[in-house]
Design a protein around this motif. Structure first.
Motif: not given
Length: 431
Positions: A328-329, A339-343, A345-349, A353-364
């Motif tokens: 979780v990046d 290196e493989l994070t995409r904002a 998105e969740t990328v599988k490599h 699973a590489i999770v690139g969450p954005i604006n997490l505070p807004s989810t609370m």
């Protein structure tokens, strides 16, 4: 009597559900002599218009009315283009606006004569702690990152005993031990994980340990290897005879032949150096690279103000992890620590699973808005003086460290050096 009007527009950025001020802080400001204007619907479905009215705010029908009347505008996200057009000369804007990443936007605001206070530019001092929205939101991001990781992992996080047998606790590595990292460590520890942590700053070692994490340290590893061959001192010959006769001081090892455990640290002063050597940091990095192979979850939280996020996990490290592991990046929006994070998105490599969450505070948004509003209240009171009886005035003291660093544009000029440099770079074609 002079009143200062504070405006709270509804956030227009996609996915942004926070609000600049909540009724609790509006009530305090109104009681101290401020006027507060709130755009209808600004509090979404958790702070209703009637709640603001009960707190003493005036609810208006459009953002234009807020921008048209307010001396201070409190937002969460950076202003959109249509909002820039509504801001006017002499108006104060407080929001998250990372100047070095948005130099063109800061330039447009400066040309309009807007005074811009950036939450990212808050100094890391004790005096500024109550105004530090970056830390408030970082704590929420760290909390949510732990929950996202646990939800994405296809295993239990704690060790559990069942009728079918016992499952092992998950191994979790947190890279970056600031506010978000410490919160992620605390939550993962509560969930029952084996938590490991690493940061390049020496002072973070004890902070991570205090929350139950094992700090990855190449020197600790070396000491453990040396202590595996440790032998208890036993007096021999005439020393053994003197002990048998009751002269117990002879049971201590001679100082010229042995080092007594703990005395090395005393002789060295007992204080950890402010910075680790390059050799130690390189050894630490090699150790992290080895340990990541054992991890079920990696949470990365490292950010560099005004720059892209540092790369901590490369492709080779990802490929060394076990299939089913999770990264979780939290730096995804600033380019990512992996290196493989995409904002967004969740990328599988390689099964990871590489999770690139954005604006997490807004989810609370409820607690995020409460904490943010308290930070904004303290900033507003820091840049104003007076009260209900004598009236309130805006006072910008640029000799004050908080005002000097947070105010990135004023009087038609960009005050922040890093933003100016980024603007020059973008003009020269380097951006």
């Amino acid at each position: 009597m002079v009143f200062v009007r504070i405006g709270v527009p509804r956030e227009v950025a996609e996915g942004e559900r926070r609000v600049g001020l909540v009724p609790e802080t509006v009530s305090r400001l109104v009681g101290e002599g401020f006027e507060v204007l709130v755009e209808t619907g600004a509090g979404w479905d958790y702070n209703l218009d009637e709640h603001y009215e009960e707190a003493g705010a005036r609810v208006v029908g459009s953002a234009g009315e807020v921008y048209g009347e307010a001396e201070i505008v409190v937002k969460v996200a950076k202003p959109a283009e249509e909002e820039v057009g509504m801001l006017r000369e002499g108006q104060v804007l407080i929001c998250f606006l990372n100047g070095p990443q948005e130099p063109g936007l800061v330039e447009r605001l400066a040309k309009r004569g807007v005074t811009v206070f950036s939450n990212e530019a808050i100094p890391r001092t004790s005096a500024a702690q109550s105004m530090d929205a970056l830390s408030s939101m970082g704590s929420i991001a760290g909390y949510k990152s732990a929950l996202i990781a646990a939800n994405t992992l296809g295993k239990y996080v704690p060790m559990l005993s069942t009728a079918a047998g016992t499952t092992k606790a998950a191994n979790v590595l947190v890279l970056g031990v600031a506010v978000a990292g410490l919160q992620a460590i605390a939550i993962m520890h509560r969930l029952g994980a084996n938590v490991f942590a690493y940061d390049i700053r020496p002072e973070t070692k004890e902070q991570a340990r205090s929350l139950g994490a094992t700090f990855i340290d190449s020197e600790d590893e070396r000491r453990e290897e040396e202590e595996d061959g440790w032998e208890e001192y036993e007096p021999t010959g005439w020393r053994r005879l003197m002990v048998s006769l009751g002269f117990y001081s002879f049971a201590e090892p001679p100082r010229d032949e042995y080092v007594v455990e703990g005395e090395e640290e005393e002789e060295a002063g007992g204080e950890e150096p402010e910075q680790w050597s390059r050799e130690k940091l390189e050894a630490d990095q090699r150790l992290v690279r080895e340990r990541i192979k054992e991890m079920d979850i990696v949470i990365t939280t490292a950010l560099a103000p005004g720059r892209r996020a540092p790369k901590l996990v490369d492709r080779e490290m990802v490929e060394s992890m076990r299939a089913g592991s999770v990264i979780v990046d939290l730096a995804a929006e600033q380019g990512g620590n992996c290196e493989l994070t995409r904002a967004g998105e969740t990328v599988k490599h390689a099964g990871v699973a590489i999770v690139g969450p954005i604006n997490l505070p807004s989810t609370m948004p409820i607690h995020a808005s409460q904490l943010y509003a308290r930070n904004m209240y303290n900033i507003i009171r820091h840049i104003t003086s007076g009260g209900e009886e004598e009236g309130i005035r805006l006072e910008l003291d640029f000799e004050d460290e908080i005002v000097s660093k947070m105010c990135i544009a004023h009087g038609g000029e960009i005050r922040d050096r890093l933003t100016r440099e980024a603007l020059e770079e973008s003009r020269s074609g380097g951006g």
